[in-house]
Design a protein around this motif. Structure first.
Motif, PDB file in Angstrom:
ATOM      1  N   GLY A 179       0.781  -1.226   0.000  1.00  0.00           N
ATOM      2  CA  GLY A 179       0.000   0.000   0.000  1.00  0.00           C
ATOM      3  C   GLY A 179       0.809   1.271   0.000  1.00  0.00           C
ATOM      4  N   ALA A 180       2.069   1.210  -0.425  1.00  0.00           N
ATOM      5  CA  ALA A 180       2.906   2.409  -0.501  1.00  0.00           C
ATOM      6  C   ALA A 180       2.600   3.182  -1.784  1.00  0.00           C
ATOM      7  N   ASN A 181       2.817   4.482  -1.739  1.00  0.00           N
ATOM      8  CA  ASN A 181       2.618   5.333  -2.909  1.00  0.00           C
ATOM      9  C   ASN A 181       3.808   5.186  -3.852  1.00  0.00           C
ATOM     10  N   VAL A 182       3.538   4.785  -5.103  1.00  0.00           N
ATOM     11  CA  VAL A 182       4.621   4.545  -6.058  1.00  0.00           C
ATOM     12  C   VAL A 182       5.378   5.829  -6.362  1.00  0.00           C
ATOM     13  N   GLY A 183       4.656   6.943  -6.499  1.00  0.00           N
ATOM     14  CA  GLY A 183       5.318   8.220  -6.782  1.00  0.00           C
ATOM     15  C   GLY A 183       6.261   8.632  -5.665  1.00  0.00           C
ATOM     16  N   LEU A 184       5.814   8.491  -4.417  1.00  0.00           N
ATOM     17  CA  LEU A 184       6.672   8.823  -3.280  1.00  0.00           C
ATOM     18  C   LEU A 184       7.851   7.847  -3.198  1.00  0.00           C
ATOM     19  N   THR A 185       7.600   6.586  -3.520  1.00  0.00           N
ATOM     20  CA  THR A 185       8.685   5.610  -3.539  1.00  0.00           C
ATOM     21  C   THR A 185       9.748   6.004  -4.558  1.00  0.00           C
ATOM     22  N   LEU A 186       9.317   6.542  -5.676  1.00  0.00           N
ATOM     23  CA  LEU A 186      10.253   7.026  -6.693  1.00  0.00           C
ATOM     24  C   LEU A 186      11.068   8.199  -6.157  1.00  0.00           C
ATOM     25  N   LEU A 187      10.397   9.172  -5.556  1.00  0.00           N
ATOM     26  CA  LEU A 187      11.087  10.373  -5.068  1.00  0.00           C
ATOM     27  C   LEU A 187      12.051  10.060  -3.932  1.00  0.00           C
ATOM     28  N   VAL A 188      11.670   9.167  -3.049  1.00  0.00           N
ATOM     29  CA  VAL A 188      12.541   8.789  -1.926  1.00  0.00           C
ATOM     30  C   VAL A 188      13.597   7.790  -2.379  1.00  0.00           C
ATOM     31  N   GLY A 189      13.219   6.892  -3.288  1.00  0.00           N
ATOM     32  CA  GLY A 189      14.131   5.836  -3.710  1.00  0.00           C
ATOM     33  C   GLY A 189      15.341   6.334  -4.473  1.00  0.00           C
ATOM     34  N   ILE A 190      15.167   7.368  -5.293  1.00  0.00           N
ATOM     35  CA  ILE A 190      16.290   7.851  -6.111  1.00  0.00           C
ATOM     36  C   ILE A 190      17.449   8.339  -5.246  1.00  0.00           C
ATOM     37  N   PRO A 191      17.239   9.284  -4.306  1.00  0.00           N
ATOM     38  CA  PRO A 191      18.393   9.718  -3.496  1.00  0.00           C
ATOM     39  C   PRO A 191      18.983   8.602  -2.644  1.00  0.00           C
ATOM     40  N   ILE A 192      18.141   7.694  -2.119  1.00  0.00           N
ATOM     41  CA  ILE A 192      18.675   6.582  -1.343  1.00  0.00           C
ATOM     42  C   ILE A 192      19.522   5.674  -2.226  1.00  0.00           C
ATOM     43  N   ALA A 193      19.041   5.399  -3.447  1.00  0.00           N
ATOM     44  CA  ALA A 193      19.796   4.548  -4.374  1.00  0.00           C
ATOM     45  C   ALA A 193      21.135   5.178  -4.734  1.00  0.00           C
ATOM     46  N   VAL A 194      21.154   6.485  -4.954  1.00  0.00           N
ATOM     47  CA  VAL A 194      22.393   7.168  -5.328  1.00  0.00           C
ATOM     48  C   VAL A 194      23.397   7.145  -4.180  1.00  0.00           C
ATOM     49  N   VAL A 195      22.941   7.472  -2.968  1.00  0.00           N
ATOM     50  CA  VAL A 195      23.847   7.464  -1.818  1.00  0.00           C
ATOM     51  C   VAL A 195      24.344   6.053  -1.530  1.00  0.00           C
ATOM     52  N   ALA A 196      23.431   5.081  -1.574  1.00  0.00           N
ATOM     53  CA  ALA A 196      23.823   3.688  -1.341  1.00  0.00           C
ATOM     54  C   ALA A 196      24.806   3.217  -2.404  1.00  0.00           C
ATOM     55  N   TRP A 197      24.612   3.652  -3.649  1.00  0.00           N
ATOM     56  CA  TRP A 197      25.550   3.295  -4.723  1.00  0.00           C
ATOM     57  C   TRP A 197      26.941   3.872  -4.429  1.00  0.00           C
ATOM     58  N   TYR A 198      26.991   5.134  -4.023  1.00  0.00           N
ATOM     59  CA  TYR A 198      28.308   5.745  -3.803  1.00  0.00           C
ATOM     60  C   TYR A 198      29.046   5.066  -2.647  1.00  0.00           C
ATOM     61  N   VAL A 199      28.324   4.810  -1.556  1.00  0.00           N
ATOM     62  CA  VAL A 199      28.964   4.205  -0.383  1.00  0.00           C
ATOM     63  C   VAL A 199      29.223   2.717  -0.604  1.00  0.00           C
ATOM     64  N   GLY A 200      28.207   2.001  -1.065  1.00  0.00           N
ATOM     65  CA  GLY A 200      28.289   0.545  -1.147  1.00  0.00           C
ATOM     66  C   GLY A 200      28.897   0.006  -2.415  1.00  0.00           C
ATOM     67  N   VAL A 201      29.016   0.858  -3.448  1.00  0.00           N
ATOM     68  CA  VAL A 201      29.573   0.402  -4.731  1.00  0.00           C
ATOM     69  C   VAL A 201      30.821   1.180  -5.103  1.00  0.00           C
ATOM     70  N   MET A 202      30.698   2.494  -5.215  1.00  0.00           N
ATOM     71  CA  MET A 202      31.816   3.302  -5.703  1.00  0.00           C
ATOM     72  C   MET A 202      33.043   3.168  -4.794  1.00  0.00           C
ATOM     73  N   LEU A 203      32.842   3.346  -3.503  1.00  0.00           N
ATOM     74  CA  LEU A 203      33.974   3.253  -2.574  1.00  0.00           C
ATOM     75  C   LEU A 203      34.484   1.823  -2.463  1.00  0.00           C
ATOM     76  N   VAL A 204      33.558   0.868  -2.455  1.00  0.00           N
ATOM     77  CA  VAL A 204      33.952  -0.537  -2.345  1.00  0.00           C
ATOM     78  C   VAL A 204      34.687  -1.001  -3.591  1.00  0.00           C
ATOM     79  N   SER A 205      34.303  -0.505  -4.774  1.00  0.00           N
ATOM     80  CA  SER A 205      34.972  -0.918  -6.014  1.00  0.00           C
ATOM     81  C   SER A 205      36.437  -0.499  -6.033  1.00  0.00           C
ATOM     82  N   ARG A 206      36.755   0.628  -5.403  1.00  0.00           N
ATOM     83  CA  ARG A 206      38.158   1.048  -5.328  1.00  0.00           C
ATOM     84  C   ARG A 206      38.958   0.060  -4.484  1.00  0.00           C
ATOM     85  N   PHE A 207      38.357  -0.390  -3.403  1.00  0.00           N
ATOM     86  CA  PHE A 207      39.022  -1.361  -2.533  1.00  0.00           C
ATOM     87  C   PHE A 207      39.208  -2.692  -3.251  1.00  0.00           C
ATOM     88  N   LEU A 208      38.148  -3.178  -3.891  1.00  0.00           N
ATOM     89  CA  LEU A 208      38.222  -4.476  -4.570  1.00  0.00           C
ATOM     90  C   LEU A 208      39.131  -4.426  -5.785  1.00  0.00           C
TER      91      LEU A 208
END
Length: 472
Positions: A179-208
């Motif tokens: 029952g979540a709002n898809v539009g709000l999920t889009l608006l909230v999901g984008i910044p979370i996805a970007v931050v999670a990508w930078y921390v969990g992927v970009m920084l980790v890829s340098r280490f790996l």
């Protein structure tokens, strides 16, 4: 095809799944049995052990194999054709040079990741990845070092957008179920996805990348060195003719935008129809949705690339020869990825998901943590992130309805489910095999890199969602 009624308890089913994974890894990594043979063999044995009737086993095997290969074969085939044309005409080099010129050599991985985040908004993970492979490999070949420096930021960006951000099917389905709002999920999901990508992927890829060296594979380029093919002849497949006039950055970007725009038609229109904004059955909606189906969109893009890149300097016979030679190296990728889907399908139909759902329906812990744990266990057990998202959403829907949560917290629950459905990609995930083969990694290396990176990506998204949950 429907799952069988579980004949064993949840613990027994999980032990069977763990044993199947252990046998598979032993056959591939120790015995050195070809991955395709090992996956099919273990799939058959697992189907027998969990209790499928012998007469049903062929259908069970085809359930996961046909579903996976039906999409992956077309995506990889058209993707590698497009990649080969971009490579031999210098288009991939042009795009790489432009990105590096704008971001700088040291920020080349960041440039690839940012571009993948943008393209990953409407394009599914596997489609986006095969489109970007020639660009990733061109940059890696130019600067040297481990291909992981360049591959992981891009692949991780597509994975983050696919798992967390609508209009991708997993988060849309989970949002609708709880029952979540898809539009709000889009608006909230984008910044979370970007931050999670930078921390969990970009920084980790340098280490790996600094610790694991993976050479540039020849899946797109063939065995090319100093402008010569593996037989020592320059341009033996007609590539020299196509490379006479290097396309401009605008031309290459336009070609890459074709699938982006076409696929956007399908994903956006499907979301609007499902949400009731547009009525079903309208002819124009059906047509735009058709051209936006990923294989059709990629086919249109390949045809455009043939006309724009190939036919400028070479005959159609030469272009066809180049495309034909591009398909050979990817046959193993297609078959192994399909077999990975077969293994995941057997586990899905074995009833592990239903058994877990029944056992974890009342954990007595925070709802957001419960959602993450259930999605994680389902992801590990059967491999598919989308299945984990939809199953978890359905499982906790009643509890969520009783909790009376705000729209914002409902959105955070969707992110938590997506985070759990992202972690621990391994041998029952067809995406694991796609990444492994496209970037020339063996199974051990893929577990040490891709699996680790998917886990840090999912954990980063969950930590962000949990933090916001606590302060709202």
């Amino acid at each position: 095809m429907e799952a069988i009624e579980p004949q064993f308890g949840t613990l027994t089913l999980l032990l069977m799944a763990a044993g199947a994974v252990a046998v598979l890894l032993f056959l591939i990594m120790k015995v050195k049995l070809h991955a395709f043979i090992a996956l099919v063999l273990v799939s058959v044995l697992t189907a027998i052990v969990v209790g499928f009737a012998p007469a049903d086993i062929p259908g069970v095997l085809m359930f996961g194999f046909a579903d996976t290969i039906g999409s992956v074969a077309l995506l990889v085939a058209f993707g590698v054709m497009l990649g080969r044309l971009l490579e031999v005409t210098g288009g991939a080099q042009t795009l790489a040079d432009t990105l590096i010129g704008r971001f700088g050599e040291k920020r080349a991985p960041l440039a690839l990741g940012v571009a993948s985040l943008l393209f990953g908004f409407p394009i599914f993970f596997d489609a986006g990845l095969v489109i970007f492979v020639p660009i990733i490999l061109t940059v890696a070949r130019r600067f040297g070092g481990s291909v992981l420096f360049y591959a992981l930021p891009a692949a991780g960006a597509f994975a983050a957008m696919h798992a967390i951000v609508p209009p991708h099917p997993g988060p849309v389905a989970a949002a609708n179920l709880i029952g979540a709002n898809v539009g709000l999920t889009l608006l909230v999901g984008i910044p979370i996805a970007v931050v999670a990508w930078y921390v969990g992927v970009m920084l980790v890829s340098r280490f790996l990348g600094a610790r694991v060296t993976v050479s540039v594979p020849d899946v797109i380029f063939g065995e090319v060195e100093d402008g010569q093919d593996s037989d020592g002849q320059s341009g033996s497949d007609g590539a020299d003719a196509l490379a006479r006039r290097t396309p401009s950055f605008g031309t290459v970007l336009t070609l890459l935008l074709i699938p982006l725009v076409l696929i956007s038609f399908n994903t956006v229109l499907t979301t609007l129809v499902d949400s009731g904004v547009l009525a079903e059955g309208q002819a124009w909606v059906g047509f735009l949705s058709l051209v936006g189906v990923t294989p059709v969109a990629l086919m249109i893009t390949v045809i455009a690339a043939i006309l724009v890149l190939g036919r400028r300097n070479a005959s159609m016979a030469t272009v066809s020869k180049i495309l034909d030679q591009a398909l050979g190296p990817v046959c193993a990728i297609i078959l192994i990825t399909g077999a990975g889907g077969m293994f995941g399908g057997v586990l899905e139909l074995s009833g592990i998901g239903d058994a877990l759902s029944g056992s974890l329906s009342d954990l007595g812990i925070s709802l957001i943590l419960q959602a993450f744990i259930i999605a994680t266990l389902l992801r590990v057990a059967q491999g598919s992130a989308t299945v984990a998202l939809t199953t978890t959403g359905g499982l906790i829907a009643a509890t969520v309805a009783d909790a009376g949560l705000s729209d914002f917290k409902l959105t955070l629950l969707v992110v938590a489910i997506a985070a759990g459905a992202t972690v621990l990609s391994h041998v029952n995930d067809s995406g694991f095999w796609l990444v492994s083969r496209l970037f020339g990694m063996d199974e051990k290396t893929t577990l040490k890199t891709w699996t680790v990176m998917e886990t840090t990506l999912g954990l980063s998204a969950f930590v962000i969602a949990s933090g916001l949950w606590l302060v709202t």
